[in-house]
Design an enzyme around this catalytic site. Structure first.
Site, PDB file in Angstrom:
ATOM      1  N   GLY A   1      50.842  59.082 -54.237  1.00 29.54           N
ATOM      2  CA  GLY A   1      51.412  58.460 -53.041  1.00 29.54           C
ATOM      3  C   GLY A   1      51.242  56.953 -53.072  1.00 29.54           C
TER       4      GLY A   1
ATOM      5  CG  ASP B   1      38.599  51.513 -51.699  1.00 26.31           C
ATOM      6  OD1 ASP B   1      38.868  52.585 -52.270  1.00 26.31           O
ATOM      7  OD2 ASP B   1      37.712  51.408 -50.841  1.00 26.31           O
ATOM      8  CB  SER B   2      43.501  51.644 -48.359  1.00 29.07           C
ATOM      9  OG  SER B   2      44.017  52.669 -49.183  1.00 29.07           O
TER      10      SER B   2
ATOM     11  CE1 TYR C   1      41.642  61.735 -42.947  1.00 27.37           C
ATOM     12  CE2 TYR C   1      41.821  60.136 -44.739  1.00 27.37           C
ATOM     13  CZ  TYR C   1      41.124  61.143 -44.086  1.00 27.37           C
ATOM     14  OH  TYR C   1      39.902  61.546 -44.570  1.00 27.37           O
TER      15      TYR C   1
END
Length: 197
Positions: A11, A69-70, A154
């Site tokens: 993704g 990075d998330s 999410y």
């Protein structure tokens, strides 16, 4: 310009490819060059983990590398899942179950206190001394149920206004998303970097 994207997340790679193509940057997936490289994310901030991943891929390939990075930070859960977003509830727990876990923990939280944000830290490594870092944030709230079929992770429970990330188009998401904003800031820094040479 080519950049190796330090990620196995499909993704995330789709978002990078979409945004990079508009910026005139050719994206090379990490899996094309070092598919077995796994980087332990030991940082306590998104920025630290992004740097760890970009540096590891740069060292493994010798090519400029970029990493993101998330994660999702929910105020009512004291900032959780935060840097542990991908591992929340267990490394192998599917995201559908991670969302159920979040919604169960948020069950009694009223609408005004469901505030949250997605954060993305991006690190681009050209050499050990030549590093660019940016961050992007998108403010929103946690819905009462997953909605939409787009996006990943999410996205179905993170709402901006009355729509979830998973209900808006890719183009709309790129304009407002944490990663879209961090990449736009990276593009600005890259432009400044190359125009000054």
């Amino acid at each position: 310009m080519k950049l190796v994207v330090a990620s196995h997340n499909q993704g995330k790679l789709r978002e990078f490819a979409r945004i990079f193509s508009r910026l005139g940057i050719e994206m090379v997936p990490q899996d094309d060059l070092c598919p077995n490289l796994q980087v332990e994310e030991t940082g306590t901030t998104f920025a630290e983990n992004a740097r760890l991943k970009a540096m590891a891929v740069y060292r493994a390939t010798g090519l400029p590398a970029v990493a993101d990075d998330s994660g999702l930070c929910i105020d009512a859960l004291n900032g959780e899942p935060g840097v542990y977003s991908a591992r929340y509830g267990g490394e192998d727990l599917p995201h559908t179950e991670k969302m159920k876990l979040v919604l169960a923990r948020m069950e009694q939280v009223p609408r005004k206190q469901r505030t949250a944000r997605f954060v993305s830290a991006i690190c681009c490594v050209f050499s050990l001394e030549d590093v660019l870092e940016t961050e992007g944030v998108c403010e929103g709230w946690i819905g009462y149920e997953p909605r939409g079929t787009r996006g990943f992770g999410y996205d179905p429970i993170f709402y901006v206004g009355e729509q979830s990330y998973a209900e808006i188009t890719d183009e709309e998401k790129d304009q407002i998303s944490h990663r879209g904003r961090a990449l736009a800031a990276l593009d600005q820094k890259l432009e400044e970097r190359f125009s000054s040479r």
